[in-house]
Write a protein that holds these residues in place. Structure first.
Motif, PDB file in Angstrom:
ATOM      1  N   PRO A   1      -5.369  -0.280   6.616  1.00  0.00           N
ATOM      2  CA  PRO A   1      -4.478  -1.369   6.202  1.00  0.00           C
ATOM      3  C   PRO A   1      -4.660  -1.712   4.730  1.00  0.00           C
ATOM      4  O   PRO A   1      -5.787  -1.874   4.255  1.00  0.00           O
ATOM      5  CB  PRO A   1      -4.912  -2.534   7.102  1.00  0.00           C
ATOM      6  CG  PRO A   1      -5.579  -1.890   8.276  1.00  0.00           C
ATOM      7  CD  PRO A   1      -6.243  -0.674   7.735  1.00  0.00           C
ATOM      8  N   GLY A   2      -3.553  -1.810   4.016  1.00  0.00           N
ATOM      9  CA  GLY A   2      -3.607  -2.174   2.608  1.00  0.00           C
ATOM     10  C   GLY A   2      -3.715  -3.679   2.432  1.00  0.00           C
ATOM     11  O   GLY A   2      -3.275  -4.461   3.283  1.00  0.00           O
ATOM     12  N   LYS A   3      -4.307  -4.082   1.325  1.00  0.00           N
ATOM     13  CA  LYS A   3      -4.461  -5.510   1.028  1.00  0.00           C
ATOM     14  C   LYS A   3      -3.551  -5.910  -0.122  1.00  0.00           C
ATOM     15  O   LYS A   3      -3.078  -5.080  -0.898  1.00  0.00           O
ATOM     16  CB  LYS A   3      -5.919  -5.799   0.667  1.00  0.00           C
ATOM     17  CG  LYS A   3      -6.903  -5.610   1.820  1.00  0.00           C
ATOM     18  CD  LYS A   3      -8.328  -5.990   1.403  1.00  0.00           C
ATOM     19  CE  LYS A   3      -9.296  -5.870   2.577  1.00  0.00           C
ATOM     20  NZ  LYS A   3     -10.679  -6.240   2.196  1.00  0.00           N
ATOM     21  N   GLY A   4      -3.316  -7.208  -0.216  1.00  0.00           N
ATOM     22  CA  GLY A   4      -2.493  -7.724  -1.305  1.00  0.00           C
ATOM     23  C   GLY A   4      -1.064  -7.246  -1.204  1.00  0.00           C
ATOM     24  O   GLY A   4      -0.440  -7.326  -0.143  1.00  0.00           O
ATOM     25  N   ASP A   5      -0.545  -6.730  -2.328  1.00  0.00           N
ATOM     26  CA  ASP A   5       0.865  -6.312  -2.361  1.00  0.00           C
ATOM     27  C   ASP A   5       1.063  -4.844  -2.019  1.00  0.00           C
ATOM     28  O   ASP A   5       2.146  -4.303  -2.220  1.00  0.00           O
ATOM     29  CB  ASP A   5       1.464  -6.614  -3.736  1.00  0.00           C
ATOM     30  CG  ASP A   5       0.844  -5.759  -4.842  1.00  0.00           C
ATOM     31  OD1 ASP A   5      -0.258  -5.200  -4.618  1.00  0.00           O
ATOM     32  OD2 ASP A   5       1.461  -5.648  -5.924  1.00  0.00           O
ATOM     33  N   VAL A   6       0.018  -4.187  -1.495  1.00  0.00           N
ATOM     34  CA  VAL A   6       0.170  -2.782  -1.093  1.00  0.00           C
ATOM     35  C   VAL A   6       1.046  -2.717   0.157  1.00  0.00           C
ATOM     36  O   VAL A   6       0.712  -3.335   1.175  1.00  0.00           O
ATOM     37  CB  VAL A   6      -1.197  -2.127  -0.813  1.00  0.00           C
ATOM     38  CG1 VAL A   6      -1.016  -0.716  -0.263  1.00  0.00           C
ATOM     39  CG2 VAL A   6      -2.047  -2.109  -2.075  1.00  0.00           C
ATOM     40  N   PRO A   7       2.177  -2.003   0.128  1.00  0.00           N
ATOM     41  CA  PRO A   7       3.056  -1.926   1.307  1.00  0.00           C
ATOM     42  C   PRO A   7       2.356  -1.255   2.483  1.00  0.00           C
ATOM     43  O   PRO A   7       1.700  -0.223   2.315  1.00  0.00           O
ATOM     44  CB  PRO A   7       4.238  -1.072   0.827  1.00  0.00           C
ATOM     45  CG  PRO A   7       4.159  -1.087  -0.665  1.00  0.00           C
ATOM     46  CD  PRO A   7       2.719  -1.244  -1.011  1.00  0.00           C
ATOM     47  N   ASN A   8       2.460  -1.851   3.669  1.00  0.00           N
ATOM     48  CA  ASN A   8       1.944  -1.241   4.898  1.00  0.00           C
ATOM     49  C   ASN A   8       3.115  -0.588   5.623  1.00  0.00           C
ATOM     50  O   ASN A   8       4.031  -1.282   6.084  1.00  0.00           O
ATOM     51  CB  ASN A   8       1.286  -2.300   5.780  1.00  0.00           C
ATOM     52  CG  ASN A   8      -0.123  -2.634   5.337  1.00  0.00           C
ATOM     53  OD1 ASN A   8      -1.096  -2.202   5.921  1.00  0.00           O
ATOM     54  ND2 ASN A   8      -0.228  -3.401   4.257  1.00  0.00           N
ATOM     55  N   ILE A   9       3.079   0.723   5.742  1.00  0.00           N
ATOM     56  CA  ILE A   9       4.223   1.481   6.243  1.00  0.00           C
ATOM     57  C   ILE A   9       3.931   2.055   7.625  1.00  0.00           C
ATOM     58  O   ILE A   9       2.913   2.730   7.828  1.00  0.00           O
ATOM     59  CB  ILE A   9       4.587   2.625   5.274  1.00  0.00           C
ATOM     60  CG1 ILE A   9       4.848   2.077   3.862  1.00  0.00           C
ATOM     61  CG2 ILE A   9       5.783   3.401   5.790  1.00  0.00           C
ATOM     62  CD1 ILE A   9       5.969   1.042   3.796  1.00  0.00           C
ATOM     63  N   VAL A  10       4.820   1.781   8.558  1.00  0.00           N
ATOM     64  CA  VAL A  10       4.776   2.383   9.893  1.00  0.00           C
ATOM     65  C   VAL A  10       5.994   3.292  10.004  1.00  0.00           C
ATOM     66  O   VAL A  10       7.130   2.810  10.038  1.00  0.00           O
ATOM     67  CB  VAL A  10       4.788   1.314  11.002  1.00  0.00           C
ATOM     68  CG1 VAL A  10       4.884   1.974  12.380  1.00  0.00           C
ATOM     69  CG2 VAL A  10       3.548   0.438  10.916  1.00  0.00           C
TER      70      VAL A  10
END
Length: 481
Positions: A260-269
């Motif tokens: 899982p990315g933190k902050g503004d890193v996009p989490n992509i499924v």
């Protein structure tokens, strides 16, 4: 002739047909970059028995077994077409042909159904895209297996290098051995050799450079002939944009995180929000295995019934983050012996839902229990729906989603009454709906979702990498959105 004789004769006939399918599937795959599927399951490099079993599995989701006698004519029709790179689902072709009432021949129907992949419409074969693995643990090695498997399939991804910390004498030999043999996922399908002098692993002809580095800043990938590569960080050491930006070195264009990315890193499924990735986005996350397991069915349920709130309880296999025997650990409870205990812990999957499904207004909470199995987990998704439904209605809806919807690569469906966790080792879906365990009472639905938290998740990672690489080929017949 007895019934037994009839059954055996039928089996031999189907076996012969499956044998004749293999060279056709292989030629389409090798020469035209066409991947032949059956209800979203690849038939490439499959044995005769595997092909027959995949056809039989259609009974679980479609209600009736699909025979090779039904699909072979469509495969033969495909070989006569001027096909470009694509994925073509024989199961969907056969199903749609049965429902078509225009009296077309199989050849005519097939040509029409895959017209988007033929003639002037076809995609030209692209040059392979370089991929680098940073870290070579559980997920890294499975992603490597998938990349090697797909190297000649037209997916356009080529594993060029792995980056690891030096491990001493025979380091590369030991890492190659871990790629070759896996206690959970079995033997590597192919051959692996090692060239210690050049620090190279050759797997099924793919030369993979092993780069030793303790810090991303110490690597210039162009020195190894790597250009415009996608780097997959399997370490989880850096999870925010600042940390992951360290990987944007010469030769690296994009960074994909397998955590899982933190902050503004996009989490992509993949299957849910992969189409929201901006072309110029250089850093993104594939979220977690549990997020990938729950978000697709959660989206499916919200689309049809509306979801007001929900709770997910994951019963998760233990991981390398836990201790084999009781010892100090910075996290609570995880210091206790993983193979001897059920361990209550936290999951970030519920909070990650908001990133993958920003339009979902429902509050989703979550918790997790680690249990003494090495792979495959189950998520119990307890939902309050916006309208009442029956168990039969939800059952049939989810079966149809797994069969014909745009989420069919993410959601699988099983009706076997005695299914247990080990049955799902090697599943390429993000999650599998256990139909027998489904519970619906008015506006309350409880879904039991199995998932191979290692291999199924790795498949999702590769799908995201294919998408951001621009080498994700379309599937035909096209599904209605």
């Amino acid at each position: 002739m007895t019934v037994n004789d009839d059954s055996f004769t039928n089996w031999k006939i189907r076996e012969e047909i499956a044998e004749s399918m293999i060279p056709l599937i292989g030629k389409l795959h090798r020469e035209r970059d066409v991947t032949v599927l059956l209800h979203s399951r690849s038939l490439v490099n499959k044995s005769v028995v595997s092909i027959l079993k995949t056809h039989r599995f259609a009974r679980q989701i479609a209600g009736a077994e699909l025979s090779v006698t039904e699909t072979m004519p469509f495969l033969e029709a495909l070989t006569a077409l001027d096909l470009g790179p694509s994925q073509i689902d024989l199961g969907m072709l056969a199903t749609m042909y049965k429902a078509d009432e225009r009296g077309l021949s199989v050849a005519e129907f097939t040509a029409e159904a895959v017209a988007g992949a033929t003639g002037a419409n076809k995609i030209e074969r692209r040059e392979p895209r370089d991929v680098v693995l940073y870290g070579f643990g559980r997920i890294g090695r499975l992603v490597a297996r998938l990349l090697i498997e797909k190297a000649g399939s037209g997916n356009g991804l080529r594993l060029r290098a792995i980056v690891v910390r030096g491990g001493g004498a025979q380091d590369i030999v030991k890492r190659a051995s871990l790629l070759r043999r896996d206690s959970i996922h079995g033997q590597f399908q192919g051959t692996i050799t090692v060239d210690e002098d050049t620090s190279t692993i050759v797997a099924n002809g793919n030369a993979i450079k092993v780069i030793y580095a303790d810090d991303p800043a110490h690597v210039d990938y162009t020195e190894y002939g790597i250009r415009d590569a996608i780097l997959i960080d399997n370490t989880g050491k850096w999870r925010d944009r600042e940390g992951l930006s360290k990987h944007l070195r010469p030769g690296i264009e994009k960074v994909v995180l397998t955590a899982p990315g933190k902050g503004d890193v996009p989490n992509i499924v993949h299957g849910v929000n992969h189409d929201t990735v901006k072309p110029d986005e250089q850093i993104l996350s594939c979220a977690s295995c549990t997020t990938n397991a729950i978000v697709p069915p959660l989206k499916a349920m919200d689309d049809e019934y509306g979801v007001l709130r929900g709770h997910v309880e994951t019963v998760h296999s233990f991981t390398n983050d836990q201790n084999l025997l009781d010892n100090y650990h910075k996290s609570e409870r995880r210091g206790r012996s993983a193979p001897l205990n059920m361990v209550i812990t936290e999951t970030g999957a519920a909070s990650a839902v908001a990133k993958a499904l920003p339009d979902l207004k429902a509050k989703i909470s979550g918790s997790s229990i680690r249990v003494p199995v090495p792979d495959v987990s189950i998520a119990i998704l307890n939902l309050q729906l916006a309208r009442e439904a029956t168990r039969e209605e939800v059952h049939d809806y989810l079966r149809e989603v797994s069969l014909t919807s745009p989420l069919k690569r993410q959601i699988d469906f099983i009706t076997a009454p005695d299914a247990v966790s080990s049955d799902f080792i090697g599943s390429r879906h993000a999650s599998i709906v256990d139909a027998g365990a489904l519970k619906v009472d008015g506006d309350n639905a409880i879904l039991y979702l199995w998932y191979d938290n290692e291999f199924g998740y790795s498949c999702q990672v590769v799908r995201v990498v294919q998408h951001v690489s621009g080498v994700e080929y379309p599937t035909f017949p096209a599904m209605a959105v």
